[in-house]
Design a protein around this motif. Structure first.
Motif, PDB file in Angstrom:
ATOM      1  N   HIS B  42      60.639  20.450  -6.902  1.00 32.00           N
ATOM      2  CA  HIS B  42      60.402  19.011  -6.752  1.00 32.00           C
ATOM      3  C   HIS B  42      60.674  18.315  -8.087  1.00 32.00           C
ATOM      4  O   HIS B  42      60.719  18.947  -9.132  1.00 32.00           O
ATOM      5  N   HIS B  43      60.774  16.984  -8.042  1.00 29.13           N
ATOM      6  CA  HIS B  43      60.532  16.210  -9.253  1.00 29.13           C
ATOM      7  C   HIS B  43      59.423  15.211  -8.955  1.00 29.13           C
ATOM      8  O   HIS B  43      59.191  14.838  -7.807  1.00 29.13           O
ATOM      9  N   THR B  44      58.729  14.793 -10.023  1.00 27.29           N
ATOM     10  CA  THR B  44      57.509  14.011  -9.824  1.00 27.29           C
ATOM     11  C   THR B  44      57.752  12.558  -9.463  1.00 27.29           C
ATOM     12  O   THR B  44      56.886  11.935  -8.845  1.00 27.29           O
ATOM     13  N   LEU B  69      48.459  19.088  -5.885  1.00 25.65           N
ATOM     14  CA  LEU B  69      49.721  18.741  -5.240  1.00 25.65           C
ATOM     15  C   LEU B  69      50.852  19.692  -5.591  1.00 25.65           C
ATOM     16  O   LEU B  69      51.976  19.517  -5.106  1.00 25.65           O
ATOM     17  N   HIS B  90      52.216  20.175  -1.285  1.00 27.24           N
ATOM     18  CA  HIS B  90      53.458  19.731  -1.920  1.00 27.24           C
ATOM     19  C   HIS B  90      54.638  19.609  -0.971  1.00 27.24           C
ATOM     20  O   HIS B  90      55.577  18.861  -1.231  1.00 27.24           O
ATOM     21  N   GLU B 110      56.507  21.034  -9.581  1.00 28.01           N
ATOM     22  CA  GLU B 110      56.787  19.601  -9.777  1.00 28.01           C
ATOM     23  C   GLU B 110      57.264  19.415 -11.217  1.00 28.01           C
ATOM     24  O   GLU B 110      56.482  19.517 -12.161  1.00 28.01           O
TER      25      GLU B 110
END
Lengths: 72, 271
Positions: B42-44, B69, B90, B110
């Motif tokens: 993921h990216h935040t 998360l 997540h 993340e």
């Protein structure tokens, strides 16, 4: 061996030969008083997705925990 | 009660990565995980400044969505923040390799990035740590590189998510090369400065959080914090700011490159 999964409870196992009264007691205790909110089952929790949420308060560099590793 | 993913920090450290456990990580989780089959990247989409400004939100969640998360946050300096050993919210609805239980069956990472053009390209140190961390986890659980999915690939319906904002195919190729052992070992920060010339003694030690002494006072004087000789959180943050201003990896660790940059700066005269 019998198994059953009442609403809001994880799987319950009743050993062969045990009285079904034990199962009934458990089921009657759960909704006492105010209407109990059933715990989300496994499928509902899989749908939760917190990626890309709004950041209410940014964590400053000063508040980050110390790191280990990365040094030869 | 501790959860299952207690091996995470050591596996990452053993791959030469910087790891920062968050207090209570062993007992943190929305219940425990199932058998872990892979990793979702993921990216935040968090703030632009700072190393890991999304950390507290990843730990706590928000009022309508309980945290944690993600099991791991990846800072812009390539440090892994270990948030939880249990299940994290997540992934949401989706599927990858036939697995639909994303929150229970995949580890979520993340990585701090806005997802916008102001935050691209990603810092090389962060990309390298991302690939090495994913490879270390997949190696530990005995899975190949294609069990690493981008959230945008996992999420259903298609198009529900756009993270991470890089192409997952070359990313997986890099992870596969790491798993195959065809990638050079990571370049670790030397523990001491190399000798100025052959035969000379080694130079100053690398300093980081919890170091103490006269050398720490020298660093503190250069970066403008009270020179008490204790390398705490304030000193680390000041070192990060100094490193950013001098084009160095802003990890708060004073290694040979940072020592050299500090040497080039005159010590401010006390007033």
């Amino acid at each position: 061996m019998l198994t059953s999964t009442p609403v809001g409870l994880d799987e319950i196992t009743i050993m062969a030969g045990a009285s079904a009264a034990a199962y009934l007691t458990l089921e009657m205790k759960a909704p006492s008083g105010e209407a109990a909110t059933p715990a989300p089952d496994r499928d509902q929790r899989e749908d939760l997705d917190g990626c890309d949420v709004e950041i209410a308060e940014a964590t400053s560099d000063e508040d980050l925990p110390a790191s280990e590793g990365g040094v030869a | 009660m501790t959860y299952s993913l207690l091996w995470l920090p050591q596996v990452l450290k053993d791959s030469g990565l910087k790891v920062a456990p968050v207090d209570g990580w062993q007992e943190r989780g929305d219940g425990d995980v199932h058998t872990i089959v892979g990793v979702i990247c993921h990216h935040t989409a968090g703030p632009r400044s700072g190393n890991m400004p999304s950390l507290e939100t990843l730990i706590q969640g928000r009022s309508d969505l309980p945290g944690p998360l993600a099991q791991l946050g990846l800072g812009r300096d390539g440090t892994y923040f270990v948030i939880a050993a249990g299940r994290c919210n997540h992934a949401g609805k989706g599927a990858w390799k036939g697995v639909t239980t994303g929150n229970s069956s995949f580890i979520g990472i993340e990585a701090e990035n806005t997802g916008l053009s102001d935050d691209s390209p990603w810092p090389q140190v962060q990309v390298d740590a991302y690939q090495r961390g994913v490879a270390a986890i997949l190696k530990h659980i005995g899975q190949p590189a294609d069990f690493c999915a981008g959230h945008k690939e996992f999420a259903l319906p298609a198009g529900r998510k756009t993270d991470p904002d890089f192409d997952m195919n070359p990313f997986r190729s890099a992870v596969a090369a790491l798993l195959a052992g065809t990638t050079p070992a990571p370049r670790l920060i030397p523990a001491v400065e190399p000798p100025a010339q052959p035969g000379a003694s080694a130079g100053r030690p690398t300093l980081r959080r919890s170091a103490t002494g006269e050398l720490v006072k020298q660093v503190q004087a250069k970066v403008g914090v009270v020179a008490d000789g204790n390398f705490g959180a304030k000193t680390e943050a000041a070192v990060r700011a100094f490193q950013r201003a001098h084009g160095l990896v802003p990890d708060g660790i004073v290694g040979p490159k940072t020592w050299a940059a500090l040497d080039a700066v005159p010590t401010p005269t006390p007033v």
